[in-house]
Design an enzyme around this catalytic site. Structure first.
Site, PDB file in Angstrom:
ATOM      1  N   GLU A  79      45.620  42.762 -41.763  1.00  0.00           N
ATOM      2  CA  GLU A  79      47.005  43.069 -41.433  1.00  0.00           C
ATOM      3  C   GLU A  79      47.877  42.855 -42.673  1.00  0.00           C
ATOM      4  OE1 GLU A  79      49.082  40.094 -38.877  1.00  0.00           O
ATOM      5  OE2 GLU A  79      47.059  39.377 -38.436  1.00  0.00           O
ATOM      6  N   CYS A 111      45.066  39.690 -35.955  1.00  0.00           N
ATOM      7  CA  CYS A 111      43.916  38.893 -36.401  1.00  0.00           C
ATOM      8  C   CYS A 111      42.593  39.329 -35.771  1.00  0.00           C
ATOM      9  CB  CYS A 111      44.162  37.418 -36.100  1.00  0.00           C
ATOM     10  SG  CYS A 111      45.625  36.751 -36.929  1.00  0.00           S
ATOM     11  N   HIS A 233      39.150  31.704 -33.132  1.00  0.00           N
ATOM     12  CA  HIS A 233      40.155  32.142 -34.098  1.00  0.00           C
ATOM     13  C   HIS A 233      41.056  30.939 -34.377  1.00  0.00           C
ATOM     14  CE1 HIS A 233      43.452  34.046 -36.059  1.00  0.00           C
ATOM     15  NE2 HIS A 233      44.262  33.890 -35.032  1.00  0.00           N
ATOM     16  N   LYS A 242      43.521  23.432 -28.376  1.00  0.00           N
ATOM     17  CA  LYS A 242      44.377  23.477 -27.192  1.00  0.00           C
ATOM     18  C   LYS A 242      43.770  24.381 -26.121  1.00  0.00           C
ATOM     19  CE  LYS A 242      48.793  22.670 -29.574  1.00  0.00           C
ATOM     20  NZ  LYS A 242      50.106  23.262 -29.945  1.00  0.00           N
ATOM     21  N   ASN A 275      45.495  29.650 -42.736  1.00  0.00           N
ATOM     22  CA  ASN A 275      45.303  30.800 -41.862  1.00  0.00           C
ATOM     23  C   ASN A 275      44.785  32.005 -42.647  1.00  0.00           C
ATOM     24  OD1 ASN A 275      45.427  32.654 -39.805  1.00  0.00           O
ATOM     25  ND2 ASN A 275      47.584  32.319 -39.323  1.00  0.00           N
TER      26      ASN A 275
END
EC number: 2.3.3.10
Length: 383
Positions: A79, A111, A233, A242, A275
């Protein structure tokens, strides 16, 4: 016949900042970065390095002359495209010296792009077992200085060679995909930085994992006990955790500890890089394979891919006998350890630089495949 990842490696730029230094410069408790989002370092690149630079360095580490003759498809998931028309994969094809009778193209969906490329590569090899596909995830994650997303930036690439009878990970036929039209993260044409609805993006990520996991369990009957590890990811290392915690709360304490121990092994490299957008899941996979002490041939690895907007996918890979012999842990550790730490002032100066492709210019950089010049808007690369 099995099909999957025969070789895999990553590359990151030779500069980074320490997250404690960034926290102090932004008047933030360092614990918010190290513990809150789970990041220790962040990769930074100068304007002389772009996704082609990273893709070429990552791919070169895994390709042999024989591979280049067998590859008939080159896919770049990104991206961070450098051209609205021409695919970075075409430039990568030339830089790698791959035989000419090949398809080369980019895939875009936040992503998720590299996962789409991986699945397309798998299907192609199924039809052409004697061929190989080069799939590269390459990105530069930038949100702006002093922005809310600043501590979740990063840069780099992951290269994967997809082939029949792979030597690392054999991909199964159990994919569950999910598409939802949600504006949690997007970058309108012409905007230098993405627009982000942070709370919505976190919520969508967690909800997407829950949906594809539940659907996968419904279709296959497989539960957490059937997986030896899960890779996620990783926009920041606490995000995957989480989503995982939300689904394993009904598991025994011992089972939760087992699953979370493997997760921690999968985020070791991401804590030092940040990232990678399309490459984040696959950097996590590399970290898992190179740092896990309990994995062995035949183990089942679950992979969760997520791209904002939003597309998610859960699929399974099986570790191949002898996979450890085809990893590059020493090379990867040396790559991370030999980077130059920038001061925050140096980082901000590097970040503020922009590459004006409308101006003919030469650029100085010792890194292989870095941009050497701009002429008539065309980028030339060192090789």
């Amino acid at each position: 016949m099995t099909i999957g990842i025969d070789k895999i490696s990553f590359f990151v730029p030779p500069y980074y900042i320490d997250m404690t230094a960034l926290a102090e410069a932004r008047n933030v408790d360092p614990g918010k970065f190290h513990i809150g989002i789970g990041q220790d370092q962040m990769a930074v690149n100068p304007i002389s390095q772009d996704i082609v630079t990273f893709a070429a360095n990552a791919a070169e580490a895994i390709l042999t002359k024989e591979d280049k003759e067998a590859i008939d498809m080159v896919i770049v998931g990104t991206e961070s495209s450098i051209d609205e028309s021409k695919a970075a994969a075409v430039v990568l094809h030339r830089l790698m010296g791959i035989q000419p009778f090949a398809r080369s193209f980019e895939i875009k969906e936040a992503c998720y792009g590299a996962t789409a490329g991986l699945q397309l590569a798998k299907n192609h090899v199924a039809l052409h077992p004697d061929k190989k596909v080069l799939v590269v995830a390459a990105d530069i994650a930038k949100y702006g200085l002093n922005s809310g997303g600043e501590p979740t930036q990063g840069a780099g690439a992951v290269a994967m060679l997809v082939a029949s009878e792979p030597r690392i990970l054999a991909l199964k036929e159990d994919n569950v995909m999910l598409t939802q039209d949600i504006y949690d993260f997007w970058r309108p044409t012409g905007h230098p930085y993405p627009m982000v609805d942070g709370p919505l993006s976190n919520e969508t990520y967690i909800q997407s994992f829950a949906q594809v996991w539940d659907e996968h369990k419904k279709r296959t009957g497989l539960d957490f006990a059937d997986y030896d590890a899960l890779a996620f990811h990783i926009p920041y290392t606490k995000m995957g955790k989480k989503a995982l915690l939300a689904k394993i709360s009904d598991q025994t304490e011992a089972e939760q500890e087992r699953i979370l121990a493997r997760y921690e092994e999968s985020i070791i490299y991401s804590r030092r890089v940040g990232n990678l957008y399309t490459g984040s899941l696959y950097l996590g996979l590399i970290s898992l394979l190179e740092n896990a002490t309990t994995l062995t041939a035949g183990n089942q690895i679950g992979l969760f891919s997520y791209g904002s907007g939003a597309v998610a996918e859960f699929f399974t890979g099986e570790l191949v006998a002898g996979y450890q012999n085809h990893l590059q842990k020493e090379t990867h550790l040396a790559l991370l350890d030999n980077r130059t730490e920038l001061s925050i002032a140096e980082y901000e100066a590097m970040f503020a630089e922009t590459l004006d492709t409308d101006i003919d210019q030469t650029l100085e950089d010792e890194l292989k495949y870095s941009i050497s010049a701009i002429n008539n808007t065309v980028r030339s690369y060192r090789n």
